[in-house]
Design a protein around this motif. Structure first.
Motif, mmCIF file in Angstrom:
data_model
loop_
_atom_site.group_PDB
_atom_site.id
_atom_site.type_symbol
_atom_site.label_atom_id
_atom_site.label_comp_id
_atom_site.label_asym_id
_atom_site.label_seq_id
_atom_site.Cartn_x
_atom_site.Cartn_y
_atom_site.Cartn_z
ATOM 1 N N MET A 112 0.833 -1.214 0.000
ATOM 2 C CA MET A 112 0.000 0.000 0.000
ATOM 3 C C MET A 112 0.860 1.253 0.000
ATOM 4 O O MET A 112 0.469 2.278 0.510
ATOM 5 C CB MET A 112 -0.920 0.003 1.223
ATOM 6 C CG MET A 112 -1.872 -1.182 1.315
ATOM 7 S SD MET A 112 -2.978 -1.241 -0.077
ATOM 8 C CE MET A 112 -4.110 0.083 0.352
ATOM 9 N N TYR A 163 1.574 3.252 -2.371
ATOM 10 C CA TYR A 163 1.095 4.379 -3.181
ATOM 11 C C TYR A 163 -0.399 4.653 -3.003
ATOM 12 O O TYR A 163 -1.013 5.288 -3.845
ATOM 13 C CB TYR A 163 1.407 4.124 -4.652
ATOM 14 C CG TYR A 163 2.877 4.011 -4.931
ATOM 15 C CD1 TYR A 163 3.732 5.108 -4.746
ATOM 16 C CD2 TYR A 163 3.433 2.813 -5.366
ATOM 17 C CE1 TYR A 163 5.096 5.011 -4.986
ATOM 18 C CE2 TYR A 163 4.794 2.713 -5.617
ATOM 19 C CZ TYR A 163 5.617 3.814 -5.423
ATOM 20 O OH TYR A 163 6.952 3.709 -5.675
ATOM 21 N N ILE A 164 -0.968 4.187 -1.913
ATOM 22 C CA ILE A 164 -2.408 4.372 -1.693
ATOM 23 C C ILE A 164 -2.778 5.862 -1.676
ATOM 24 O O ILE A 164 -3.893 6.232 -2.019
ATOM 25 C CB ILE A 164 -2.866 3.673 -0.375
ATOM 26 C CG1 ILE A 164 -4.394 3.650 -0.251
ATOM 27 C CG2 ILE A 164 -2.269 4.320 0.852
ATOM 28 C CD1 ILE A 164 -5.057 2.662 -1.174
ATOM 29 N N ASP A 165 -1.822 6.702 -1.323
ATOM 30 C CA ASP A 165 -2.082 8.151 -1.290
ATOM 31 C C ASP A 165 -2.490 8.707 -2.657
ATOM 32 O O ASP A 165 -3.074 9.781 -2.732
ATOM 33 C CB ASP A 165 -0.852 8.907 -0.780
ATOM 34 C CG ASP A 165 -0.697 8.754 0.727
ATOM 35 O OD1 ASP A 165 -1.620 8.202 1.364
ATOM 36 O OD2 ASP A 165 0.343 9.189 1.257
ATOM 37 N N VAL A 166 -2.187 7.966 -3.696
ATOM 38 C CA VAL A 166 -2.607 8.415 -5.031
ATOM 39 C C VAL A 166 -4.132 8.556 -5.079
ATOM 40 O O VAL A 166 -4.676 9.371 -5.819
ATOM 41 C CB VAL A 166 -2.129 7.411 -6.115
ATOM 42 C CG1 VAL A 166 -2.662 7.795 -7.483
ATOM 43 C CG2 VAL A 166 -0.608 7.346 -6.130
ATOM 44 N N LEU A 167 -4.805 7.766 -4.254
ATOM 45 C CA LEU A 167 -6.274 7.829 -4.232
ATOM 46 C C LEU A 167 -6.798 8.991 -3.402
ATOM 47 O O LEU A 167 -7.968 9.324 -3.479
ATOM 48 C CB LEU A 167 -6.835 6.523 -3.647
ATOM 49 C CG LEU A 167 -6.924 5.325 -4.577
ATOM 50 C CD1 LEU A 167 -7.360 4.102 -3.794
ATOM 51 C CD2 LEU A 167 -7.906 5.599 -5.707
#
Lengths: 371, 285, 84, 180
Positions: free
Chosen positions: C1, C3-7
């Motif tokens: 997770m 790159y979850i911040d992309v969401l």
């Protein structure tokens, strides 16, 4: 408690035992009795959940996407045309990294109208970022649904449990229903990557630059890969707790087998009996059941690289071959039989015949088993 | 209290909306709600909401597929109050079954359709609410079909609150959002949102055109909260002779360029017919 | 997770950059004519007008120059001046 | 030990329920069982096949039963549209709703229609024979009466459970052998 349940009722029991908070589904044969049973459970107060009567499958998944985003454990179920109608939402849910569980009661896609089983519908989820499991019987449908929540919430990917329409969904058979306290100790409280709440003004899913957005896909791919280990661990834990062990695949007499048949779903039971019959005649054949189609158990297949392999498919990718034939064929050489489409009944005697032809080297690269 | 003291600016400066965007004006009304969560399907507001990692809207906001918004909001409403769908007429077309299904369930959500009378985000294609004879890229010689009356259709779902509003009359709109906010169940506001590039008028005239629509009687402000009534400016335009000339509203917009006087008279008849319905509803509903 | 911040996006001005650069016409505030009705504040699509006591201030960094403020002003207290 | 059977009835006669009652009774008797309703496009009144499997071991197969170790027939009229010899193994057992047995076949028979009528188990003018036939089948298959009654009480509620339990009991007691 050992009792008689249809596959659909077994799924409903699993949903109840998993303490699901929101259920939304639209009726479609042969899935309908799952939602009917759940609606009944909600009305009678047997389960502390909300049942949302939606107007379509697209909305069914949309509702549980909303409730799951808000942190509520949620469930939906569908079949065939319903799955296709909600297809857009399927991708949205997985790309948004929302854990939830959906039962897919497999059914042929029309026309002609046909309500009987085929796996082509659930296999449309193949590329969508869903974990896809296939049950062999009502017991597995129940067990995989419970494990589904645990796996899904561990890797932040949605989880589909496939059960063959009518063959499992409407067949009443012996199911061991675990008690609530054991399930509670197996399945922890819900967790997820993020929750939308009124307290924090974050926006979920804003337009992202290409390079940045691609990293999210990379993340997803890695988590799907990681889910293999989670599935194995959860399957082991389930086995320790309930005496029924699960994993990405199930081996049936493959260890010393020169011939291995790869299949998935309800007909594996009949095929296992056919394996027994050939074994009794001294033929070294075994069966590898794909309990999971996504993530695809590549490593497990590599272990049988040196055997003769036959894949029997209840699905077809037009213009190529059976979908599992394609998938397995990517890892090792295999023959491919297409059978049982549109619900065509396949019994022990059919498998004995196919296996004998396979052992004699008579099966072509891709062969249709027409009746 | 001055309206300016009541409303905040949830849409932050530097967002990607076009100059003179009506949605950008309308979104301000949401600031009178307590802790809303905003659900946005595909449409202009998808863009307006900003580009990662920045959000232009100072609310919790969730982007959702085109046809799904009221259903996603329904799911969210199982956890929270004040879930608001902000969508365009395009989402109301493609997601009409979703909208209707949500209303039938009396989901505890507010749905605002900010109606700019065409699919503007994809480049001005005709929608179900595009006016008769209006030119769009898919009705290059003018739309031949009628404009559907979304608010009246939603009213017939027998939900607790339905209203029309206009971005030209923000006080009226804010009052309606407040009323919706203090009601439970499915609440619907159909917001008239003239679009400068889509309707082809100067970006400074967004509010002026919106007001001309109301003054000429082409857009009628009403609400139903158990009782159907005309609201705000529309009350004085019940009598036709008090209305401003319809031709002035029509001719101010490039999308109606080339309309004959007969066409304008035809439009006038269509508008008169809507008024007849509204007057009956006002007496009986 | 990783790159979850992309969401996940967070509220911030200037999600589309310095939109003041979009301007052709610039709103100029005539303080002496202002009647403090704040219609300009209510209708500014860009939320570039802020209230300072009984007067207003315009944020030229982000103002796109649409002219709505000038159009809704009943007192001709905002004039649009060609900038480029 | 695996016994496979076919239940033949007309749609609406309750063959699916009979299958479930018997499957549940098997579990109560410590056996494994599987009741498979066959769904086609039929509506009320059409011939419906249901399959029933009984075993002392878990049942793995899920396919249909082509030839039964036993076949349960809810109405004699079914013989007009079905060749019973095609569905029943040579040494198989027929369980029949009739006043008499079936010549040339090993058979159990009971007048289930009469039992249903005597208990006023009637729906839309039809005697509902499924529970009586479940009772007769249970006897023929060597299941205990207690288990069938318990199953009835699990699947039905209140008055309905009582009447149907009665039907099971009468049929279980009255079913007669023919050529066995």
């Amino acid at each position: 408690m050992r009792t008689i349940l249809t596959g659909n009722y077994a799924v409903a029991e699993a949903v109840k035992l998993s303490r699901v908070k929101v259920i939304a589904a639209y009726p479609i044969t042969p899935q309908t009795t799952i939602v009917e049973r759940l609606a009944e459970m909600v009305e009678r107060g047997e389960i502390d959940a909300e049942f949302v009567r939606v107007e379509s499958e697209h909305s069914a998944l949309a509702v549980v996407y909303g409730s799951s985003s808000a942190g509520l454990r949620s469930f939906t179920a569908t079949s065939s045309h319903g799955l296709l109608y909600m297809y857009e939402m399927c991708w949205w849910v997985s790309n948004a990294r929302i854990p939830l569980v959906m039962a897919v009661v497999t059914r042929t896609i029309g026309p002609p109208w046909n309500i009987h089983t085929e796996h082509t519908d659930i296999l449309t989820l193949r590329d969508s970022g869903w974990i896809v499991a296939m049950a062999e019987n009502a017991q597995e449908a129940l067990d995989l649904t419970i494990q589904g929540f645990k796996v899904s919430e561990s890797v932040n990917l949605p989880f589909a449990v496939g059960l063959d329409g009518f063959v499992i969904s409407h067949t009443a058979e012996v199911v061991d229903v675990p008690d609530q306290s054991s399930v509670d100790s197996f399945l922890p409280d819900r967790k997820q990557a993020y929750v939308i709440t009124p307290d924090e003004p974050i926006a979920i899913g804003n337009i992202a630059q290409d390079e940045v957005a691609m990293r999210l896909r990379y993340d997803m791919a890695r988590d799907m890969e990681r889910s293999k280990e989670v599935i194995e661990r959860v399957g082991r834990e389930f086995g320790e707790k309930f005496g029924r062990k699960y994993g990405l695949v199930e081996h049936y007499m493959t260890e010393d087998a020169d011939y291995v048949v790869i299949m998935s779903g309800a007909w594996c039971g009949d095929a296992k009996e056919a394996v027994d019959i050939l074994r009794s005649k001294g033929i070294p054949i075994g069966l590898l059941k794909l309990t999971y189609v996504r993530p695809f158990p590549i490593e497990e297949l590599q272990k049988i690289e040196d055997r003769e392999v036959l894949v029997i498919d209840r699905s077809f990718s037009m213009g190529h071959k059976g979908i599992l034939g394609l998938e397995v064929g990517n890892v090792l050489d295999c023959k491919n039989v297409i059978a049982g489409l549109c619900g065509v009944d396949m019994g022990v005697e059919d498998f004995v015949e196919i296996f004998n032809r396979f052992v004699r080297g008579e099966i072509k690269e891709v062969e249709w088993w027409l009746k | 209290m001055k309206l300016a003291d009541e409303i905040g600016c949830p849409l932050l400066p530097g967002n990607p909306s076009c100059q003179g965007c009506p949605h950008a004006i309308g979104l301000k009304a949401l600031s009178v709600l307590k802790n809303p969560i905003v659900v946005v399907p595909a449409g202009c507001t998808t863009i307006i909401a900003g580009i990662h990692p920045k959000s232009s809207i100072d609310f919790p906001l969730i982007h959702v597929p085109f046809a799904s918004a009221p259903a996603v909001a329904c799911g969210l409403s199982k956890a929270y109050d004040n879930v608001v769908v902000w969508m365009g007429d395009g989402a109301a077309d493609i997601g009409f079954a979703t909208l209707s299904g949500s209303a039938i369930r009396n989901d505890n959500i507010i749905v605002i359709v900010s109606d700019n009378e065409a699919y503007m985000n994809t480049g001005i294609q005709a929608s179900g609410t595009t006016f008769w004879k209006a030119k769009t890229t898919t009705s290059p010689t003018g739309k031949r079909e009628e404009k559907k009356d979304l608010a009246l259709i939603m009213l017939m779902h027998r939900v607790p609150y339905v209203a029309t509003a206009s971005i030209g009359y923000m006080r009226d709109f804010v009052q309606k959002v407040k009323k919706a906010g203090s009601t439970k169940g499915f609440r619907f506001i159909h917001l008239h949102s003239p679009c400068p590039p889509g309707w082809r008028f100067d970006s400074s005239k967004t509010v002026e055109i919106a007001r001309m629509a109301v003054k000429s009687g082409a857009w009628i402000l009403w609400e139903y909260d158990g009782k159907f009534r005309l609201t705000g400016a529309s009350r004085k335009y019940r009598e036709k002779d008090k209305r401003f000339p319809l031709a002035d509203y029509i001719k101010a917009q490039g999308r109606f360029r080339g309309l004959s006087d007969d066409d304008v008279r035809e439009i006038e008849i269509k508008i008169d017919n809507v008024w007849k319905v509204v007057e009956v509803l006002e007496r009986t509903f | 997770m990783e790159y979850i911040d992309v969401l996940i996006s967070k509220p911030s001005k200037g999600s589309s950059g310095k939109t003041g650069l979009w301007r052709t016409f610039k709103p100029v505030y005539k303080e002496d004519k202002c009647v403090s009705c704040f219609e300009c504040y209510v209708y500014c699509p860009e939320n570039c007008i802020s209230l300072k006591d009984l007067k207003i201030e315009i944020d030229y960094e982000y103002c796109k120059g649409c002219g709505v403020c000038s159009n809704v002003c009943p007192a001709e207290a905002i004039e649009m001046i060609k900038e480029v | 030990m695996l016994k496979e059977g076919i239940i033949l009835c007309f749609g609406g006669q309750g063959g699916v329920t009979a299958g479930r009652i018997l499957a549940l009774a098997c579990v109560k008797d410590g056996l494994y069982a599987q009741a498979i309703p066959h769904f086609g496009a039929e509506r009320r009144g059409a011939l419906v096949k249901n399959y029933l499997r009984i075993s002392d071991k878990p049942i793995r197969r899920h396919s249909s039963v082509k030839k039964g170790d036993f076949v349960v027939v809810f109405a004699e009229r079914i013989f007009e549209i079905v060749d019973i010899h095609e569905l029943l193994k040579d040494d198989g057992i027929l369980i029949l709703n009739s006043k008499k047995g079936f010549d040339g076949l090993r058979c159990y028979y009971v007048d289930a229609s009469e039992i249903a009528l005597s208990l006023n188990l009637v729906s839309a003018g039809w005697p509902i024979v499924n529970t009586a036939m479940a009772g007769a089948t249970a006897k023929a298959l060597g299941l205990t009466l207690d288990s069938v009654i318990e199953s009835i009480k699990e699947l039905f509620k209140g008055k309905l459970a009582e009447v149907n339990a009665k039907a099971v009991e009468i049929a279980y007691r009255e079913v007669k052998e023919w050529n066995i």
